[in-house]
Design a protein around this motif. Structure first.
Motif, PDB file in Angstrom:
ATOM      1  N   LEU A  19     -41.316-112.088 -19.452  1.00 11.43           N
ATOM      2  CA  LEU A  19     -40.810-112.973 -20.845  1.00 11.43           C
ATOM      3  C   LEU A  19     -41.721-113.639 -21.775  1.00 11.43           C
ATOM      4  O   LEU A  19     -41.618-113.671 -22.873  1.00 11.43           O
ATOM      5  N   GLY A  20     -42.842-113.849 -21.097  1.00 13.20           N
ATOM      6  CA  GLY A  20     -43.872-114.725 -21.888  1.00 13.20           C
ATOM      7  C   GLY A  20     -44.977-115.284 -20.937  1.00 13.20           C
ATOM      8  O   GLY A  20     -44.848-114.985 -19.713  1.00 13.20           O
ATOM      9  N   SER A  21     -46.150-115.697 -21.500  1.00 16.21           N
ATOM     10  CA  SER A  21     -47.196-116.309 -20.514  1.00 16.21           C
ATOM     11  C   SER A  21     -47.501-117.383 -21.219  1.00 16.21           C
ATOM     12  O   SER A  21     -47.514-117.768 -22.473  1.00 16.21           O
ATOM     13  N   GLY A  22     -47.968-118.484 -20.222  1.00 16.02           N
ATOM     14  CA  GLY A  22     -48.695-119.839 -20.569  1.00 16.02           C
ATOM     15  C   GLY A  22     -49.779-119.825 -20.036  1.00 16.02           C
ATOM     16  O   GLY A  22     -50.539-119.034 -19.592  1.00 16.02           O
ATOM     17  N   HIS A  23     -50.320-121.239 -20.003  1.00 19.90           N
ATOM     18  CA  HIS A  23     -51.600-121.384 -19.719  1.00 19.90           C
ATOM     19  C   HIS A  23     -51.903-121.111 -18.264  1.00 19.90           C
ATOM     20  O   HIS A  23     -53.006-120.621 -17.844  1.00 19.90           O
ATOM     21  N   VAL A  27     -44.074-116.147 -17.161  1.00 24.14           N
ATOM     22  CA  VAL A  27     -42.655-116.322 -16.915  1.00 24.14           C
ATOM     23  C   VAL A  27     -42.102-114.975 -16.748  1.00 24.14           C
ATOM     24  O   VAL A  27     -42.187-114.052 -17.845  1.00 24.14           O
ATOM     25  N   ALA A  40     -35.024-117.145 -15.457  1.00 24.85           N
ATOM     26  CA  ALA A  40     -36.388-117.044 -15.877  1.00 24.85           C
ATOM     27  C   ALA A  40     -37.361-117.771 -14.721  1.00 24.85           C
ATOM     28  O   ALA A  40     -36.905-118.883 -14.451  1.00 24.85           O
ATOM     29  N   LYS A  42     -40.782-119.270 -13.693  1.00 26.45           N
ATOM     30  CA  LYS A  42     -42.107-119.475 -14.427  1.00 26.45           C
ATOM     31  C   LYS A  42     -43.186-119.894 -13.029  1.00 26.45           C
ATOM     32  O   LYS A  42     -42.740-120.484 -12.132  1.00 26.45           O
ATOM     33  N   VAL A  77     -33.623-126.732 -21.420  1.00 26.79           N
ATOM     34  CA  VAL A  77     -33.791-125.773 -20.506  1.00 26.79           C
ATOM     35  C   VAL A  77     -33.567-126.357 -19.027  1.00 26.79           C
ATOM     36  O   VAL A  77     -33.829-127.482 -18.864  1.00 26.79           O
ATOM     37  N   GLU A  94     -33.023-121.793 -16.256  1.00 29.29           N
ATOM     38  CA  GLU A  94     -31.948-121.055 -17.120  1.00 29.29           C
ATOM     39  C   GLU A  94     -32.799-120.128 -17.928  1.00 29.29           C
ATOM     40  O   GLU A  94     -33.729-120.337 -18.508  1.00 29.29           O
ATOM     41  N   VAL A  96     -33.494-118.232 -21.269  1.00 28.91           N
ATOM     42  CA  VAL A  96     -33.264-118.323 -22.715  1.00 28.91           C
ATOM     43  C   VAL A  96     -33.569-117.339 -23.396  1.00 28.91           C
ATOM     44  O   VAL A  96     -34.502-117.024 -23.677  1.00 28.91           O
ATOM     45  N   ASN A 144     -42.020-123.632 -28.479  1.00 30.29           N
ATOM     46  CA  ASN A 144     -41.424-124.429 -27.434  1.00 30.29           C
ATOM     47  C   ASN A 144     -39.873-124.560 -27.736  1.00 30.29           C
ATOM     48  O   ASN A 144     -39.135-125.468 -27.343  1.00 30.29           O
ATOM     49  N   ILE A 160     -38.258-126.048 -24.408  1.00 30.47           N
ATOM     50  CA  ILE A 160     -38.651-125.656 -23.286  1.00 30.47           C
ATOM     51  C   ILE A 160     -40.262-126.041 -23.091  1.00 30.47           C
ATOM     52  O   ILE A 160     -40.740-126.738 -23.949  1.00 30.47           O
ATOM     53  N   ASP A 161     -40.677-125.978 -21.924  1.00 30.21           N
ATOM     54  CA  ASP A 161     -42.212-126.108 -21.652  1.00 30.21           C
ATOM     55  C   ASP A 161     -42.360-127.492 -21.448  1.00 30.21           C
ATOM     56  O   ASP A 161     -42.764-128.186 -22.437  1.00 30.21           O
ATOM     57  N   ARG A 354     -56.380-126.472 -25.429  1.00 34.48           N
ATOM     58  CA  ARG A 354     -55.086-126.101 -25.888  1.00 34.48           C
ATOM     59  C   ARG A 354     -55.385-125.039 -26.932  1.00 34.48           C
ATOM     60  O   ARG A 354     -54.108-124.498 -27.225  1.00 34.48           O
TER      61      ARG A 354
END
Ligand code: ATP
Length: 360
Positions: A19-23, A27, A40, A42, A77, A94, A96, A144, A160-161, A354
């Motif tokens: 669904l997505g990527s973070g650092h 996800v 979801a 993470k 979330v 949850e 989203v 977010n 979120i996040d 960041r």
């Protein structure tokens, strides 16, 4: 304290699409084996040794989990479960599924201020709730702010996040230089003690962008952006704000205030006439004013382009690194995408770190 279950997450959930990527990981959509319900997941890679720069510290994940437990609200979330293995922690959240608020808005032909305010109100409700619990988000940005679903004509906002969020304890002085340049408050850059007011600055920036499609402090470089924030170097460009009500500008001006103690709180924002008009004249003004859709669409397209550019850049970096290491296992490579690339940077400050995921 939340329980980190030692069982294998895959025994309980079938792992689905990304669904997505973070650092620090991806996800993914997952489906609960017993009920078929979608969630979801993470995946957070845990730092193996104190000296390592890869992955996230377990204590940071504990902090995120603890905060998610505390902030149970319709516009935030929900955390369902936590699993832990030797290498990673998996948060079951949850699902989203409505995508980002900014993408939803960018698909519209036009949007009245009064319609945008419906979303702002929900953001402020969620934020006000967090702040009432002495929790600050510290990473509010369009990425977010998501929507509950794609089907309802009036989807709910979901924040979120909570990876940078902090729970303030009485008398505590907390400093952090993490955040995304475009959206961070001056006190973050100055490394001053922080409070929930830093989130309100970000709300000012997000509202400014939402109405005009311009980012108030953005410069060609992140250094320039940070300098503009410190210098409070922003204005309301006449052309871009030609469709904006004076109440909306007043709302923003009361948030983009250098002294955090002088900034409107979330509670005060909810009572500002732009959000909660009292007179008929105020209601009419909101209904006559609209967001600068042409510019907003341009801003959003640029933002998305930069996000995917950063992702490709980081993946390429990783491929190079893996080639250098002579590894041929593609799966860990995919998992590491974003998180490790960012950690291979030599820049130490979290502000600079960041930047890689920021859309500034
Ligand atoms: P960052 O590096 O930006 O701080 P992060 O590692 O903390 O990210 P998140 O921001 O929580 O990770 O998630 C990364 C992306 O995954 C989000 O931008 C979003 O697209 C998607 N995502 C996160 N949580 C959910 C969810 N509950 N439902 C659907 N998608 C989600």
């Amino acid at each position: 304290m939340a329980v980190f279950k030692p069982e294998n997450v895959e025994d309980f959930y079938e792992i689905g699409e990304v669904l997505g990527s973070g650092h620090f990981g991806q996800v993914r959509q997952v489906s609960e084996r017993t009920s078929g319900t979608c969630w979801a997941a993470k995946f957070l890679k845990i730092r193996k040794t104190a000296g390592s720069r890869l992955g996230v510290e377990r204590s940071s994940v504990e902090k995120e989990v603890q905060i998610l437990h505390t902030v149970q609200h319709a516009n935030i979330v929900t955390l369902k479960d936590v699993f832990e293995s030797r290498a990673e922690v998996v948060l079951i959240l949850e699902l989203v599924s409505g995508g980002e608020l900014f993408d939803f808005i960018a698909e519209k032909e036009n949007l009245l201020e009064s319609e945008a305010i419906e979303f702002m109100e929900q953001i402020l409700e969620g934020l006000g709730f967090m702040h009432s619990k002495n929790i600050a988000h510290f990473d509010l940005k369009p990425e977010n702010i998501m929507l509950s679903d794609k089907v309802s004509p009036h989807p709910n906002i979901k924040l979120i996040d909570f990876g940078l969020a902090h729970h303030f304890h009485q008398g505590e002085e907390y400093r952090s230089t993490s955040g995304t340049p475009q959206y961070i408050a001056p006190e973050v850059i100055n490394c001053d003690p922080l409070s929930t007011a830093a989130d309100m600055w970000s709300i000012g920036v997000i509202t400014y962008i939402l109405l005009s499609g311009l980012s108030p402090f953005q410069d060609d470089t992140n250094e320039g952006t940070l300098r503009n924030i410190i210098a409070m170097n922003y204005e309301f460009d006449e052309q871009c704000f030609s469709m904006t009500s004076s109440m909306a500008k007043d709302f923003i001006q009361k948030l983009l205030v250098k002294d955090p103690n002088e900034r409107m709180t979330a509670e005060e924002c909810l009572l500002h006439p732009w959000i909660k008009p009292i007179t008929r004249k105020q209601v009419a003004k909101r209904n006559r004013s609209s967001i600068n859709m042409k510019n907003f669409k341009k801003f959003n397209a640029r933002r998305k382009w930069k996000m995917s550019y950063n992702m490709v850049w980081m993946c390429n970096r990783l491929v190079q690194l893996q080639l250098l290491k002579g590894s041929s296992d593609p799966d860990p490579l995919q998992r590491q995408c974003e998180s490790d690339a960012e950690d291979t940077e030599s820049k130490p400050a979290s502000l600079l770190r960041r930047r890689l995921s920021s859309s500034s």
